[in-house]
Structure formats: C-alpha cells, structure tokens
Design an enzyme around this catalytic site. Structure first.
Site, short mmCIF file in Angstrom:
data_model
loop_
_atom_site.label_atom_id
_atom_site.label_comp_id
_atom_site.label_asym_id
_atom_site.label_seq_id
_atom_site.Cartn_x
_atom_site.Cartn_y
_atom_site.Cartn_z
N VAL A 15 65.10 13.46 52.98
CA VAL A 15 64.83 12.08 53.38
C VAL A 15 64.48 12.10 54.86
CG1 VAL A 15 66.24 10.94 51.62
CG2 VAL A 15 67.30 11.67 53.76
N SER A 16 63.86 11.03 55.32
CA SER A 16 63.38 11.00 56.70
C SER A 16 64.36 10.38 57.68
CB SER A 16 62.06 10.22 56.78
OG SER A 16 61.09 10.87 56.00
#
Length: 194
Positions: A15-16
């Site tokens: 995930v970012s």
C-alpha cells in the site's frame, strides 16, 4: 490457481500510505485459492513510484526468502514495480531465479509463457498509460485551480497557531511550547508570530 508448482507460496502486498492496509489484498489472494501461510505474506507501505528492488521488504523477500520452485502471488501487476520497465525487469529477474510469478489481475497465470509475456507487456503498458493520464489530469486540475485564484497546498493550521499563541501568552518559551504541544521547534517558530 496453478497447481503445477511444488514450492512454497508467498504473497506480496503493498500500500502507498499508512492510512491503508493490506488486509483486502491478502483476503483476495486467499479467496483465489492460494493458501499462503501468514509468515509468507510480505506486506509493506511504500510509494508505488519506488522501484521494486528499492523497497525494503520486497528486496528482503527476493534476496533471502524466495527459492527456485516457489510462487510469488500479487493481487495486481502494479505491486511488482514502479512502471512498465521496472515490472518487466522484476518479473524477468524472478523468472530467471526459477520463481513462478502470478498477478491475479492477469488472465494468464504463467507469466514466463509466450502468452504470459504478451499479457504482461499489454497490462503493464495500460497501467503506465493510466498513471500518466492521472498525472496529466492532476496537473490540469492544479492549473485550473491556479487560474481561478484558489490557494493550493495544505490549509492553514489555525488551531495550531491558536495553541502556540496561547502558550506564548502564558510566558512559555518556544522550546517549552514545542514540548507542551508535542510539536517540532520549527513548527512552533512558524506559528509563533502569526
């Protein structure tokens, strides 16, 4: 699921931002029939613009965990690299090491087959095209907002300014204000005379 593999199955989830988590990716991988043991799920929070081998958890996975015959499963192709070129290099490197690479957003499971390579190139190109379009739309939106005279960037932190002023009025120094409010000294200085 491809049952021809005999090695272990690993899942790579990314995930970012810290506001996101990888739980949905893990559930989706397991729901597709990949029985990934919890200690073989590699999750990390890192920007998608970071090349795959510069991601700490991914590099550890590649350098110290994956062996020939293992399978690496990712929910989406874009998890395996920064852009089309990086994805291609990553999958090529893994395939050369004897690792089977599966991306669940591709209809072809074996990415080292002729069909898999073609599919990989097509999906990578589409993903990169979409990222470029998003970037272009963002720039267009920013230009439009500037033209309309809108203020861009983070909003003023009026609550922080009020708290800093209150501490200053109580006679606290900047360093004691920083400690009392749990802020950095640079933040206190920025709000000190507003």
């Amino acid at each position: 699921m491809n049952t021809a593999t005999t090695g272990r199955i690993f899942a790579y989830c990314r995930v970012s931002t810290i506001e996101q988590d990888t739980e949905n990716q893990i559930l989706a991988i397991r729901s597709r029939g990949y029985d990934v043991q919890p200690h073989r799920v590699i999750s990390e929070t890192v920007s998608g613009s970071t090349p795959a081998m510069q991601r700490k958890a991914f590099r550890t996975l590649v350098d110290h965990k994956l062996e020939a015959g293992d399978t690496l499963v990712a929910l989406k192709l874009d998890r395996l690299g920064r852009d089309n070129i990086d994805i291609q290099k990553t999958i090529e490197m893994l395939t050369e090491r004897g690792v089977h690479v599966v991306s669940l957003d591709l209809p072809v499971q074996n990415l080292s087959s002729a069909e898999g390579k073609l599919m990989l190139q097509m999906f990578s190109a589409f993903a990169e095209f979409e990222r470029n379009r998003i970037r272009e739309r963002t720039q267009e939106g920013l230009a439009r907002a500037r033209a309309e005279g809108k203020r861009l960037g983070r909003p003023e932190a009026t609550a922080t300014t009020a708290k800093v002023k209150q501490c200053r009025e109580q006679g606290l120094s900047q360093s004691k204000t920083a400690t009392a409010l749990g802020l950095g000294i640079a933040t206190v200085k920025r709000h000190w005379n507003k």
